[in-house]
Design a protein around this motif. Structure first.
Motif, mmCIF file in Angstrom:
data_model
loop_
_atom_site.group_PDB
_atom_site.id
_atom_site.type_symbol
_atom_site.label_atom_id
_atom_site.label_comp_id
_atom_site.label_asym_id
_atom_site.label_seq_id
_atom_site.Cartn_x
_atom_site.Cartn_y
_atom_site.Cartn_z
ATOM 1 N N GLY A 90 0.408 -5.628 -13.006
ATOM 2 C CA GLY A 90 0.206 -4.600 -11.991
ATOM 3 C C GLY A 90 1.388 -4.477 -11.053
ATOM 4 N N ARG A 91 1.349 -3.445 -10.231
ATOM 5 C CA ARG A 91 2.393 -3.242 -9.232
ATOM 6 C C ARG A 91 2.101 -4.086 -7.989
ATOM 7 N NH1 ARG A 91 5.420 1.250 -10.587
ATOM 8 N NH2 ARG A 91 4.439 2.687 -12.076
ATOM 9 N N LEU A 92 3.144 -4.598 -7.372
ATOM 10 C CA LEU A 92 3.007 -5.349 -6.132
ATOM 11 C C LEU A 92 3.117 -4.355 -4.982
ATOM 12 C CD1 LEU A 92 2.718 -8.171 -4.840
ATOM 13 C CD2 LEU A 92 5.208 -8.324 -4.842
ATOM 14 N N ASP A 93 1.992 -3.713 -4.647
ATOM 15 C CA ASP A 93 2.014 -2.639 -3.653
ATOM 16 C C ASP A 93 2.148 -3.143 -2.224
ATOM 17 O OD1 ASP A 93 1.797 -0.401 -5.398
ATOM 18 O OD2 ASP A 93 -0.317 -0.871 -5.699
ATOM 19 N N GLY A 94 1.745 -4.382 -1.967
ATOM 20 C CA GLY A 94 1.861 -4.937 -0.631
ATOM 21 C C GLY A 94 3.043 -5.895 -0.577
ATOM 22 N N HIS A 95 2.758 -7.197 -0.372
ATOM 23 C CA HIS A 95 3.786 -8.220 -0.467
ATOM 24 C C HIS A 95 3.132 -9.475 -1.045
ATOM 25 C CE1 HIS A 95 2.034 -9.426 3.450
ATOM 26 N NE2 HIS A 95 2.594 -10.605 3.269
ATOM 27 N N SER A 136 6.873 -8.503 6.902
ATOM 28 C CA SER A 136 5.485 -8.454 6.451
ATOM 29 C C SER A 136 4.641 -9.521 7.130
ATOM 30 C CB SER A 136 5.417 -8.655 4.930
ATOM 31 O OG SER A 136 6.067 -7.608 4.257
ATOM 32 N N ILE A 137 3.382 -9.192 7.352
ATOM 33 C CA ILE A 137 2.389 -10.119 7.898
ATOM 34 C C ILE A 137 1.041 -9.725 7.292
ATOM 35 C CG2 ILE A 137 1.953 -8.660 9.936
ATOM 36 C CD1 ILE A 137 1.826 -12.492 10.047
ATOM 37 N N THR A 138 0.203 -10.714 7.047
ATOM 38 C CA THR A 138 -1.143 -10.434 6.541
ATOM 39 C C THR A 138 -2.144 -10.670 7.654
ATOM 40 O OG1 THR A 138 -0.443 -11.224 4.365
ATOM 41 C CG2 THR A 138 -2.795 -10.938 4.712
ATOM 42 N N VAL A 139 -2.902 -9.634 7.992
ATOM 43 C CA VAL A 139 -3.926 -9.718 9.036
ATOM 44 C C VAL A 139 -5.277 -9.431 8.403
ATOM 45 C CG1 VAL A 139 -4.748 -8.786 11.244
ATOM 46 C CG2 VAL A 139 -2.282 -8.940 10.798
ATOM 47 N N GLY A 141 -6.290 -10.323 5.686
ATOM 48 C CA GLY A 141 -6.069 -10.026 4.281
ATOM 49 C C GLY A 141 -5.295 -8.760 4.001
ATOM 50 N N ILE A 142 -4.924 -8.013 5.035
ATOM 51 C CA ILE A 142 -4.233 -6.739 4.851
ATOM 52 C C ILE A 142 -2.726 -6.933 4.998
ATOM 53 C CG2 ILE A 142 -4.059 -4.339 5.609
ATOM 54 C CD1 ILE A 142 -6.735 -4.816 7.111
ATOM 55 N N SER A 143 -1.978 -6.485 3.997
ATOM 56 C CA SER A 143 -0.521 -6.509 4.083
ATOM 57 C C SER A 143 -0.069 -5.421 5.055
ATOM 58 C CB SER A 143 0.095 -6.254 2.698
ATOM 59 O OG SER A 143 1.501 -6.121 2.802
ATOM 60 N N LEU A 144 0.562 -5.842 6.157
ATOM 61 C CA LEU A 144 0.997 -4.898 7.178
ATOM 62 C C LEU A 144 2.458 -5.138 7.541
ATOM 63 C CD1 LEU A 144 -2.156 -5.112 9.487
ATOM 64 C CD2 LEU A 144 -1.547 -3.228 7.960
ATOM 65 N N THR A 145 3.079 -4.118 8.097
ATOM 66 C CA THR A 145 4.462 -4.209 8.542
ATOM 67 C C THR A 145 4.493 -4.449 10.041
ATOM 68 O OG1 THR A 145 5.177 -2.710 6.801
ATOM 69 C CG2 THR A 145 6.672 -3.000 8.660
ATOM 70 N N VAL A 146 5.289 -5.430 10.445
ATOM 71 C CA VAL A 146 5.425 -5.746 11.864
ATOM 72 C C VAL A 146 6.200 -4.624 12.558
ATOM 73 C CG1 VAL A 146 6.395 -7.379 13.540
ATOM 74 C CG2 VAL A 146 5.352 -8.226 11.408
ATOM 75 N N PHE A 181 1.399 -15.721 7.375
ATOM 76 C CA PHE A 181 2.773 -15.292 7.591
ATOM 77 C C PHE A 181 3.516 -15.209 6.260
ATOM 78 C CE2 PHE A 181 1.212 -16.828 11.543
ATOM 79 C CZ PHE A 181 1.853 -16.094 12.517
ATOM 80 N N ASP A 182 4.568 -14.410 6.230
ATOM 81 C CA ASP A 182 5.326 -14.176 5.011
ATOM 82 C C ASP A 182 5.862 -15.488 4.449
ATOM 83 O OD1 ASP A 182 6.723 -12.403 3.108
ATOM 84 O OD2 ASP A 182 8.511 -13.158 4.121
ATOM 85 N N ILE A 183 5.599 -15.749 3.169
ATOM 86 C CA ILE A 183 5.975 -17.019 2.544
ATOM 87 C C ILE A 183 7.489 -17.227 2.548
ATOM 88 C CG2 ILE A 183 5.928 -16.014 0.217
ATOM 89 C CD1 ILE A 183 5.033 -19.655 1.184
ATOM 90 N N ILE A 184 8.256 -16.175 2.352
ATOM 91 C CA ILE A 184 9.717 -16.309 2.358
ATOM 92 C C ILE A 184 10.201 -16.685 3.756
ATOM 93 C CG2 ILE A 184 11.907 -15.094 1.997
ATOM 94 C CD1 ILE A 184 10.390 -13.381 -0.106
#
Length: 198
Positions: A90-95, A136-139, A141-146, A181-184
């Protein structure tokens, strides 16, 4: 592994305490597609399906999970963001989202910007947790942009679709949300910290 793109919301129908653990039974639109041992993110927290029955399924949260997330605040009727694990084709639509909640945060502000929404969240910044603008941040469970980043606080901007089709529209100032928080970013922060010690 998840992407932070919410498939549906579920409703908590039953809560059973078993020792230090809690069994949550939820109703969701894709229950008929679930199977035992399947991983499913609940407000960004990966839990294993242990039972399915009709339109409901059950997951178990252990004490460590309850201490690190907002699951312990759930009640019957609580609306929960759900995402099944990603398919490799599948496509990685979030992060890249692991489904491992790092800590909780507190909603300190919600601003309606003529249809879009700015949500501000404060958190304890102990540990290797940082946000950066446009990162990126997950709130829940939602992938969101800071949108804005400060020490111990960040803001995210939500489009109307995300607001309407997740549990974000139910939030009030003072509510607790799960944060991953973003794993990278976490790896980079840890490496920099190690270099500064040497």
């Amino acid at each position: 592994m998840f992407t932070g793109i919410i498939e549906a919301v579920g409703i908590v129908e039953k809560i059973e305490t078993k020792g230090s653990n809690i069994d949550f039974t939820l109703n969701c639109p894709f229950t008929h597609e679930l199977k035992i041992d399947q991983s499913l993110a609940h407000n960004g927290c990966c839990l294993t399906v242990v039972k399915t029955e009709g339109t409901t399924y059950t997951v178990t949260a252990i004490n460590e999970t309850l201490e690190k997330t907002n699951l312990g605040k759930w009640q019957e009727g609580t609306v929960v963001n759900l995402e099944r694990c990603m398919k490799m084709d599948g496509r990685l639509d979030g992060h890249i989202v692991q489904g491992h909640v790092d800590k909780t945060g507190e909603v300190t502000g919600i601003e309606n910007k003529d249809g879009s929404y700015i949500v501000t969240i404060q958190y304890n910044n102990e540990g290797d947790f940082v946000t950066v603008p446009q990162g990126s941040i997950t709130v829940n469970g939602i992938s969101l942009t800071v949108a804005k980043s400060e020490d111990s606080q960040f803001s995210v901007a939500l489009i109307p679709y995300t607001w309407e089709f997740t549990n974000m529209k139910n939030l009030q100032p003072g509510d607790t949300v799960n944060l991953e928080f973003d794993i990278i970013g976490k790896y980079i922060a840890r490496l920099i910290k190690k270099q500064n010690v040497i």
